[in-house]
Design an enzyme around this catalytic site. Structure first.
Site, PDB file in Angstrom:
ATOM      1  N   CYS A   1     -22.133  20.330 -14.849  1.00 33.69           N
ATOM      2  CA  CYS A   1     -22.796  21.499 -14.250  1.00 33.69           C
ATOM      3  C   CYS A   1     -21.981  22.762 -14.511  1.00 33.69           C
ATOM      4  CB  CYS A   1     -22.980  21.308 -12.743  1.00 33.69           C
ATOM      5  SG  CYS A   1     -24.019  19.917 -12.281  1.00 33.69           S
TER       6      CYS A   1
ATOM      7  N   CYS B   1     -19.564  18.743  -9.950  1.00 31.00           N
ATOM      8  CA  CYS B   1     -20.132  18.213 -11.200  1.00 31.00           C
ATOM      9  C   CYS B   1     -19.556  18.950 -12.411  1.00 31.00           C
ATOM     10  CB  CYS B   1     -21.658  18.361 -11.129  1.00 31.00           C
ATOM     11  SG  CYS B   1     -22.519  18.134 -12.686  1.00 31.00           S
TER      12      CYS B   1
END
Length: 102
Positions: A34, A31
């Site tokens: 993230c 991600c």
């Protein structure tokens, strides 16, 4: 800096029975957002010893992600005295994260 890796095995002891407010970062290695948020979470952990910070890898801990209704990552969840006190989805500014905790 003391960031915990939260799993279903240590969740109750580290999060639900914590004597400090807890900030959980639900993330995954693939991600991009993230990876953008992670340094902020690390900074918050380092600068605020009164807060317990944990990271939950949603790929490794799908039960915890489901328990918190995590549909998008990154998701931040704050917990105090065993109760969810805040939740935010996506990359957040540091000030907004700190506001969630207080």
């Amino acid at each position: 800096m003391n960031i915990l890796t939260i799993t279903k095995d240590n969740f109750d002891s580290e999060v639900m029975h914590s004597d400090k407010p807890v900030l959980l970062d639900f993330w995954a290695a693939w991600c991009g957002p993230c990876r953008m948020l992670s340094p902020l979470v690390d900074e918050i952990a380092e600068e605020n010893p009164s807060i317990k910070v944990g990271k939950v890898n949603v790929d490794e801990q799908p039960e915890l992600a489901q328990q918190f209704g995590v549909m998008s990552i990154p998701t931040l969840v704050t917990i105090k005295d065993g109760k969810v006190t805040g939740q935010a989805i996506g990359v957040q500014p540091k000030a907004a994260i700190l506001d969630m905790i207080k």
